[in-house]
Design a protein around this motif. Structure first.
Motif, PDB file in Angstrom:
ATOM      1  N   UNK A  39      51.356  28.490  46.275  1.00 58.64           N
ATOM      2  CA  UNK A  39      50.694  29.477  46.253  1.00 58.64           C
ATOM      3  C   UNK A  39      50.190  30.443  45.254  1.00 58.64           C
ATOM      4  N   UNK A  40      51.174  30.175  44.197  1.00 53.77           N
ATOM      5  CA  UNK A  40      51.029  31.039  42.991  1.00 53.77           C
ATOM      6  C   UNK A  40      50.085  30.466  41.896  1.00 53.77           C
ATOM      7  N   UNK A  41      50.135  29.185  41.933  1.00 61.02           N
ATOM      8  CA  UNK A  41      49.159  28.342  41.085  1.00 61.02           C
ATOM      9  C   UNK A  41      49.325  28.203  39.659  1.00 61.02           C
ATOM     10  N   UNK A  42      50.022  29.146  38.951  1.00 61.50           N
ATOM     11  CA  UNK A  42      50.023  29.478  37.407  1.00 61.50           C
ATOM     12  C   UNK A  42      51.462  29.939  37.224  1.00 61.50           C
ATOM     13  N   UNK A  43      52.013  29.195  35.934  1.00 64.56           N
ATOM     14  CA  UNK A  43      53.414  30.103  35.541  1.00 64.56           C
ATOM     15  C   UNK A  43      53.114  31.201  34.568  1.00 64.56           C
ATOM     16  N   UNK A  44      51.927  31.606  34.282  1.00 67.35           N
ATOM     17  CA  UNK A  44      51.308  32.550  33.254  1.00 67.35           C
ATOM     18  C   UNK A  44      50.269  33.308  33.643  1.00 67.35           C
ATOM     19  N   UNK A  45      50.512  34.785  33.611  1.00 66.53           N
ATOM     20  CA  UNK A  45      49.379  35.456  34.207  1.00 66.53           C
ATOM     21  C   UNK A  45      48.275  35.167  33.634  1.00 66.53           C
ATOM     22  N   UNK A  46      47.037  35.872  33.871  1.00 61.49           N
ATOM     23  CA  UNK A  46      45.817  35.697  33.307  1.00 61.49           C
ATOM     24  C   UNK A  46      45.731  36.538  32.055  1.00 61.49           C
ATOM     25  N   UNK A  47      44.685  35.864  31.247  1.00 59.43           N
ATOM     26  CA  UNK A  47      44.582  36.657  29.737  1.00 59.43           C
ATOM     27  C   UNK A  47      43.871  37.788  30.059  1.00 59.43           C
ATOM     28  N   UNK A  48      43.781  38.865  28.932  1.00 62.59           N
ATOM     29  CA  UNK A  48      43.126  39.867  29.270  1.00 62.59           C
ATOM     30  C   UNK A  48      41.115  39.639  28.755  1.00 62.59           C
ATOM     31  N   UNK A  49      41.383  38.368  28.464  1.00 59.94           N
ATOM     32  CA  UNK A  49      40.046  38.090  28.128  1.00 59.94           C
ATOM     33  C   UNK A  49      39.225  37.578  29.361  1.00 59.94           C
ATOM     34  N   UNK A  50      40.118  36.974  30.275  1.00 60.26           N
ATOM     35  CA  UNK A  50      40.047  36.544  31.656  1.00 60.26           C
ATOM     36  C   UNK A  50      39.505  37.737  32.561  1.00 60.26           C
ATOM     37  N   UNK A  51      40.444  38.536  32.323  1.00 62.17           N
ATOM     38  CA  UNK A  51      40.353  39.627  33.274  1.00 62.17           C
ATOM     39  C   UNK A  51      39.210  40.624  32.876  1.00 62.17           C
ATOM     40  N   UNK A  74      50.386  42.225  39.316  1.00 59.92           N
ATOM     41  CA  UNK A  74      49.475  43.345  38.874  1.00 59.92           C
ATOM     42  C   UNK A  74      48.686  43.145  37.794  1.00 59.92           C
ATOM     43  N   UNK A  75      48.500  41.967  37.324  1.00 58.98           N
ATOM     44  CA  UNK A  75      47.757  41.683  36.156  1.00 58.98           C
ATOM     45  C   UNK A  75      46.298  42.203  36.221  1.00 58.98           C
ATOM     46  N   UNK A  76      45.594  41.987  37.392  1.00 61.88           N
ATOM     47  CA  UNK A  76      44.398  42.541  37.359  1.00 61.88           C
ATOM     48  C   UNK A  76      44.317  43.952  38.119  1.00 61.88           C
ATOM     49  N   UNK A  77      45.555  44.523  38.799  1.00 61.45           N
ATOM     50  CA  UNK A  77      45.603  45.675  39.584  1.00 61.45           C
ATOM     51  C   UNK A  77      45.001  46.886  38.577  1.00 61.45           C
ATOM     52  N   UNK A  78      45.978  46.763  37.503  1.00 62.87           N
ATOM     53  CA  UNK A  78      45.841  47.970  36.554  1.00 62.87           C
ATOM     54  C   UNK A  78      44.293  48.122  36.206  1.00 62.87           C
ATOM     55  N   UNK A  79      43.839  46.975  35.745  1.00 57.54           N
ATOM     56  CA  UNK A  79      42.276  47.111  35.115  1.00 57.54           C
ATOM     57  C   UNK A  79      41.302  47.580  36.179  1.00 57.54           C
ATOM     58  N   UNK A  80      41.725  47.082  37.448  1.00 56.59           N
ATOM     59  CA  UNK A  80      40.769  47.451  38.382  1.00 56.59           C
ATOM     60  C   UNK A  80      40.762  48.817  38.933  1.00 56.59           C
ATOM     61  N   UNK A  81      41.962  49.449  38.774  1.00 53.48           N
ATOM     62  CA  UNK A  81      42.344  50.830  38.826  1.00 53.48           C
ATOM     63  C   UNK A  81      41.785  51.686  38.114  1.00 53.48           C
ATOM     64  N   UNK A  82      41.804  51.161  36.928  1.00 54.46           N
ATOM     65  CA  UNK A  82      41.064  51.808  35.826  1.00 54.46           C
ATOM     66  C   UNK A  82      39.749  51.963  36.084  1.00 54.46           C
TER      67      UNK A  82
END
Length: 212
Positions: A39-51, A74-82
């Motif tokens: 369900x997670x699919x990756x062992x490392x969160x997405x990079x800031x470049x991907x975000x 929350x790798x994407x959560x905070x950038x989205x809220x910003x």
């Protein structure tokens, strides 16, 4: 079980807790991957470049509800809220209680709601939060490894829940996710991000205005 046996059993748990504490959110993400790798699919969160690239096509001034599937830590959560307007809302959906508990504890923005559940139930979930549609939906779920029938169900429900003119944003390590999207979204923009571990495909499936 004797006290010495209990002590020996507890020792590995203490080590695990120390490792998690030293790694911070990465430790939570790693534990979530170990428990639910499909369900997670990756062992490392997405990079800031991907975000940055993934969110670059969102018309934020028109976004009242942003939904994310599989938010992790929350790798994407905070950038989205910003980027989200003050009167906007972010709803994230995950089947992993470890991630949902972590997000509820660490994100206190009143525009944010974390829901333990399946992305296939997105319509019911957003209605329960007082919304009748989403403007954008973001997903990093590994469509190619989800249980049989789950991927198509998520893609269909997502198309129904997005307003005309909105989009389904998907990032994946393989291009197979596009096949799930193409059954419902006639216009899909593509890109690729090398500066990510691993490099990933980016897709934006736009819902036609004629669907209004």
């Amino acid at each position: 079980m004797t006290s010495s046996e209990l002590a020996r059993e507890a020792l590995p748990q203490k080590i695990v807790r120390k490792i998690k504490h030293s790694l911070g959110p990465w430790g939570v993400f790693l534990e979530g991957f170990i428990r639910h790798p499909v369900m997670v699919g990756s062992i490392i969160p997405s990079s800031r470049f991907t975000i940055a690239k993934m969110l670059s096509r969102v018309k934020w001034d028109e976004c009242k509800l942003f939904v994310e599937y599989g938010p992790g830590v929350g790798t994407f959560c905070r950038p989205v809220l910003d980027r989200l307007p003050r009167d906007g809302a972010l709803i994230v959906i995950d089947t992993n209680p470890l991630f949902i508990d972590y997000l509820r504890r660490t994100i206190t923005d009143n525009r944010f709601t974390a829901v333990l559940g399946s992305a296939a139930d997105v319509e019911e979930i957003i209605r329960a939060q007082g919304h009748d549609h989403a403007d954008y939906v973001l997903s990093g779920l590994p469509f190619s490894t989800l249980p049989e029938g789950v991927g198509p169900a998520i893609a269909a429900a997502t198309h129904r829940v997005i307003r005309p003119g909105g989009a389904f944003l998907v990032y994946q390590f393989t291009s197979r996710a596009r096949d799930f999207m193409a059954r419902h979204f006639t216009r899909i923009d593509n890109d690729f991000e090398l500066l990510n571990v691993m490099p990933c495909f980016l897709f934006w499936g736009w819902k036609d205005e004629e669907a209004a």
